[in-house]
Motif scaffolding. Structure first.
Motif, PDB file in Angstrom:
ATOM      1  N   ARG A   2       0.790  -1.163   0.030  1.00  0.00           N
ATOM      2  CA  ARG A   2      -0.049  -0.052   0.009  1.00  0.00           C
ATOM      3  C   ARG A   2       0.886   1.273  -0.073  1.00  0.00           C
ATOM      4  O   ARG A   2       1.774   1.382   0.725  1.00  0.00           O
ATOM      5  CB  ARG A   2      -0.955  -0.005   1.199  1.00  0.00           C
ATOM      6  CG  ARG A   2      -1.769  -1.003   1.242  1.00  0.00           C
ATOM      7  CD  ARG A   2      -3.053  -1.193   2.440  1.00  0.00           C
ATOM      8  NE  ARG A   2      -2.281  -1.934   3.373  1.00  0.00           N
ATOM      9  CZ  ARG A   2      -2.859  -2.417   4.251  1.00  0.00           C
ATOM     10  NH1 ARG A   2      -4.132  -2.574   4.248  1.00  0.00           N
ATOM     11  NH2 ARG A   2      -2.380  -3.051   5.515  1.00  0.00           N
ATOM     12  N   LEU A  30      -3.489   0.473  -3.304  1.00  0.00           N
ATOM     13  CA  LEU A  30      -3.924  -0.463  -2.205  1.00  0.00           C
ATOM     14  C   LEU A  30      -4.100  -1.335  -2.773  1.00  0.00           C
ATOM     15  O   LEU A  30      -5.433  -1.801  -3.211  1.00  0.00           O
ATOM     16  CB  LEU A  30      -5.150   0.681  -1.635  1.00  0.00           C
ATOM     17  CG  LEU A  30      -4.890   2.051  -1.280  1.00  0.00           C
ATOM     18  CD1 LEU A  30      -6.235   2.877  -0.916  1.00  0.00           C
ATOM     19  CD2 LEU A  30      -4.100   2.385  -0.383  1.00  0.00           C
ATOM     20  N   ARG A 152     -10.947   3.008   3.054  1.00  0.00           N
ATOM     21  CA  ARG A 152     -10.326   1.841   3.934  1.00  0.00           C
ATOM     22  C   ARG A 152      -9.911   0.759   2.895  1.00  0.00           C
ATOM     23  O   ARG A 152     -10.696   0.558   1.913  1.00  0.00           O
ATOM     24  CB  ARG A 152     -11.767   1.468   4.520  1.00  0.00           C
ATOM     25  CG  ARG A 152     -12.057   2.252   5.844  1.00  0.00           C
ATOM     26  CD  ARG A 152     -13.114   1.712   6.715  1.00  0.00           C
ATOM     27  NE  ARG A 152     -13.846   2.536   7.469  1.00  0.00           N
ATOM     28  CZ  ARG A 152     -15.158   2.619   8.026  1.00  0.00           C
ATOM     29  NH1 ARG A 152     -15.545   1.471   7.924  1.00  0.00           N
ATOM     30  NH2 ARG A 152     -15.336   3.427   8.931  1.00  0.00           N
ATOM     31  N   ASP A 155      -7.339  -3.710   6.805  1.00  0.00           N
ATOM     32  CA  ASP A 155      -7.174  -2.768   8.311  1.00  0.00           C
ATOM     33  C   ASP A 155      -6.450  -1.491   8.267  1.00  0.00           C
ATOM     34  O   ASP A 155      -6.283  -0.714   9.217  1.00  0.00           O
ATOM     35  CB  ASP A 155      -6.200  -3.859   9.235  1.00  0.00           C
ATOM     36  CG  ASP A 155      -4.943  -4.197   8.457  1.00  0.00           C
ATOM     37  OD1 ASP A 155      -4.570  -3.566   7.429  1.00  0.00           O
ATOM     38  OD2 ASP A 155      -4.146  -4.716   9.251  1.00  0.00           O
ATOM     39  N   MET A 156      -6.122  -1.041   7.087  1.00  0.00           N
ATOM     40  CA  MET A 156      -5.555   0.283   6.975  1.00  0.00           C
ATOM     41  C   MET A 156      -6.792   1.382   6.759  1.00  0.00           C
ATOM     42  O   MET A 156      -7.662   1.421   5.668  1.00  0.00           O
ATOM     43  CB  MET A 156      -4.716   0.138   5.898  1.00  0.00           C
ATOM     44  CG  MET A 156      -4.083   1.601   5.581  1.00  0.00           C
ATOM     45  SD  MET A 156      -2.631   1.923   6.462  1.00  0.00           S
ATOM     46  CE  MET A 156      -1.335   0.768   5.987  1.00  0.00           C
ATOM     47  N   ARG A 157      -6.563   2.455   7.462  1.00  0.00           N
ATOM     48  CA  ARG A 157      -7.685   3.621   7.225  1.00  0.00           C
ATOM     49  C   ARG A 157      -6.600   4.979   6.647  1.00  0.00           C
ATOM     50  O   ARG A 157      -5.848   5.409   7.220  1.00  0.00           O
ATOM     51  CB  ARG A 157      -8.443   3.984   8.270  1.00  0.00           C
ATOM     52  CG  ARG A 157      -9.386   3.052   8.691  1.00  0.00           C
ATOM     53  CD  ARG A 157      -9.991   3.249  10.166  1.00  0.00           C
ATOM     54  NE  ARG A 157     -10.905   2.258  10.220  1.00  0.00           N
ATOM     55  CZ  ARG A 157     -12.254   2.750  10.956  1.00  0.00           C
ATOM     56  NH1 ARG A 157     -12.430   3.948  10.897  1.00  0.00           N
ATOM     57  NH2 ARG A 157     -13.243   1.742  11.061  1.00  0.00           N
ATOM     58  N   ILE A 158      -6.943   5.336   5.598  1.00  0.00           N
ATOM     59  CA  ILE A 158      -6.389   6.414   5.177  1.00  0.00           C
ATOM     60  C   ILE A 158      -7.319   7.621   4.920  1.00  0.00           C
ATOM     61  O   ILE A 158      -8.350   7.378   4.079  1.00  0.00           O
ATOM     62  CB  ILE A 158      -5.475   6.180   3.770  1.00  0.00           C
ATOM     63  CG1 ILE A 158      -4.688   5.007   3.954  1.00  0.00           C
ATOM     64  CG2 ILE A 158      -4.701   7.363   3.264  1.00  0.00           C
ATOM     65  CD1 ILE A 158      -4.510   4.185   2.885  1.00  0.00           C
ATOM     66  N   ASP A 180      -5.201   5.899  10.147  1.00  0.00           N
ATOM     67  CA  ASP A 180      -3.982   5.684  10.509  1.00  0.00           C
ATOM     68  C   ASP A 180      -2.903   6.491   9.706  1.00  0.00           C
ATOM     69  O   ASP A 180      -1.872   6.872  10.339  1.00  0.00           O
ATOM     70  CB  ASP A 180      -3.521   4.055   9.677  1.00  0.00           C
ATOM     71  CG  ASP A 180      -4.232   3.025  10.432  1.00  0.00           C
ATOM     72  OD1 ASP A 180      -4.274   2.766  11.630  1.00  0.00           O
ATOM     73  OD2 ASP A 180      -5.223   2.429   9.588  1.00  0.00           O
ATOM     74  N   LEU A 255       3.189   2.714   2.938  1.00  0.00           N
ATOM     75  CA  LEU A 255       2.255   3.116   3.979  1.00  0.00           C
ATOM     76  C   LEU A 255       2.400   1.955   5.316  1.00  0.00           C
ATOM     77  O   LEU A 255       2.248   2.455   6.374  1.00  0.00           O
ATOM     78  CB  LEU A 255       0.743   3.328   3.584  1.00  0.00           C
ATOM     79  CG  LEU A 255       0.400   4.086   2.623  1.00  0.00           C
ATOM     80  CD1 LEU A 255      -1.111   4.280   2.254  1.00  0.00           C
ATOM     81  CD2 LEU A 255       0.770   5.670   3.173  1.00  0.00           C
ATOM     82  N   ASP A 256       2.445   0.696   4.723  1.00  0.00           N
ATOM     83  CA  ASP A 256       2.442  -0.409   5.807  1.00  0.00           C
ATOM     84  C   ASP A 256       3.789   0.080   6.615  1.00  0.00           C
ATOM     85  O   ASP A 256       3.814  -0.345   7.832  1.00  0.00           O
ATOM     86  CB  ASP A 256       2.598  -1.800   5.081  1.00  0.00           C
ATOM     87  CG  ASP A 256       1.266  -1.914   4.514  1.00  0.00           C
ATOM     88  OD1 ASP A 256       0.262  -2.337   5.246  1.00  0.00           O
ATOM     89  OD2 ASP A 256       1.077  -1.861   3.171  1.00  0.00           O
ATOM     90  N   VAL A 259       3.321   2.902   8.927  1.00  0.00           N
ATOM     91  CA  VAL A 259       2.564   2.821  10.221  1.00  0.00           C
ATOM     92  C   VAL A 259       2.940   1.630  11.120  1.00  0.00           C
ATOM     93  O   VAL A 259       3.070   1.568  12.244  1.00  0.00           O
ATOM     94  CB  VAL A 259       1.370   2.286   9.688  1.00  0.00           C
ATOM     95  CG1 VAL A 259       0.352   1.718  10.707  1.00  0.00           C
ATOM     96  CG2 VAL A 259       0.699   3.138   8.830  1.00  0.00           C
TER      97      VAL A 259
END
Ligand SMILES: [Zn+2]
Ligand SMILES: [Zn+2]
Length: 264
Positions: A2, A30, A152, A155-158, A180, A255-256, A259
């Motif tokens: 992501r 994503l 979404r 499990d990732m929220r941007i 996140d 992103l992963d 975070v």
């Protein structure tokens, strides 16, 4: 995997007109879903000249937070590129109603090319795009119809907070989305003219209330650039204990990894 690739981090007429910073918007990957958000002037050239190039024919959607030119200048050519010149009806276009009718920015002929058009409304969704669920924020206080985008993916929220004036409900809306990663447009350092944009001070108090794991600032006007956004980011990171990034043109953010580094 992501990521967000920043094809442009400039905002406002002066920075965009002189291309002090580029204005190509953001390219999100994503999982298997690819999204192009706010394709301002130069978006297509920036996408194709990136190494490795971004391929518009692989896009699942083109999204406009609002119709101002620094966000939409290349929207028609990007739609053509996504749909192989209109010969392959595919992809989704997400935009507020005022970008599509009246003083539209998406030309009527180009509106026929995507497979689907989602008219964005306040606090709506989910709009399903590939593997991604998109929700809109409440209406921003800006000269034209403007919505933030809450994505979404698993499990990732941007969340992406585009242009607009600060008001308390704005911070509450983004806090509820519990991102996140939060991308915030900060055009102005201070407000000398009472315009519909966040100042650096507004942006800081907003971030303090939303408390994402990672915050990325972009869409800088001249006065923000004079203050050196990367230095401002370091100061804020020290003060709040969050990961704070000032985006540069061409920045590709995993992103992963970002975070995970915060949670660890
Ligand atoms: Zn703007
Ligand atoms: Zn605007």
């Amino acid at each position: 995997m992501r990521s967000i690739l920043f094809l442009g981090t400039g905002g406002a007429r002066f920075v965009v007109a002189r291309q002090i910073r580029a204005s190509g918007g953001m390219w999100l990957r994503l999982g298997a879903t690819q999204l192009h958000v706010d394709p301002g002037p130069g978006a297509l050239v920036r996408a194709l000249s990136h190494i490795p190039p971004c391929n518009p024919r692989e896009l699942d959607a083109i999204l406009l937070s609002h119709k101002h030119l620094d966000h939409s200048g290349d929207v028609n050519v990007m739609i053509e590129a996504m749909t192989s010149g209109g010969f392959r009806k595919r992809g989704v276009l997400c935009a507020p109603q005022d970008a599509l009718s009246g003083e539209f920015v998406v030309l009527p002929y180009a509106q026929r090319f995507p497979e689907r058009i989602e008219v964005l409304r306040p606090s709506a969704g989910p709009y399903r795009i590939g593997e991604v669920d998109l929700f809109t924020s409440l209406a921003h206080q800006h000269a034209v119809e403007t919505y933030g985008l809450h994505f979404r993916h698993g499990d990732m929220r941007i969340s992406y907070l585009p242009c607009g004036r600060y008001f308390d409900e704005l911070a509450e809306d983004y806090a509820r989305a519990a991102p996140d990663v939060l991308v915030v447009n900060v055009l102005r350092f201070a407000d000398g003219m009472d315009v519909d944009h966040l100042t650096w001070e507004d942006a800081q108090s907003l971030v303090e209330r939303v408390r994402p794991k990672v915050v990325v600032f972009q869409h800088f006007g001249t006065k923000m650039l004079e203050r050196d956004p990367s230095r401002l980011a370091v100061d804020l990171e020290d003060r709040l204990g969050l990961r704070v990034i000032a985006a540069d043109d061409g920045l590709e953010l995993d992103l992963d990894t970002e975070v995970a580094a915060v949670v660890a």
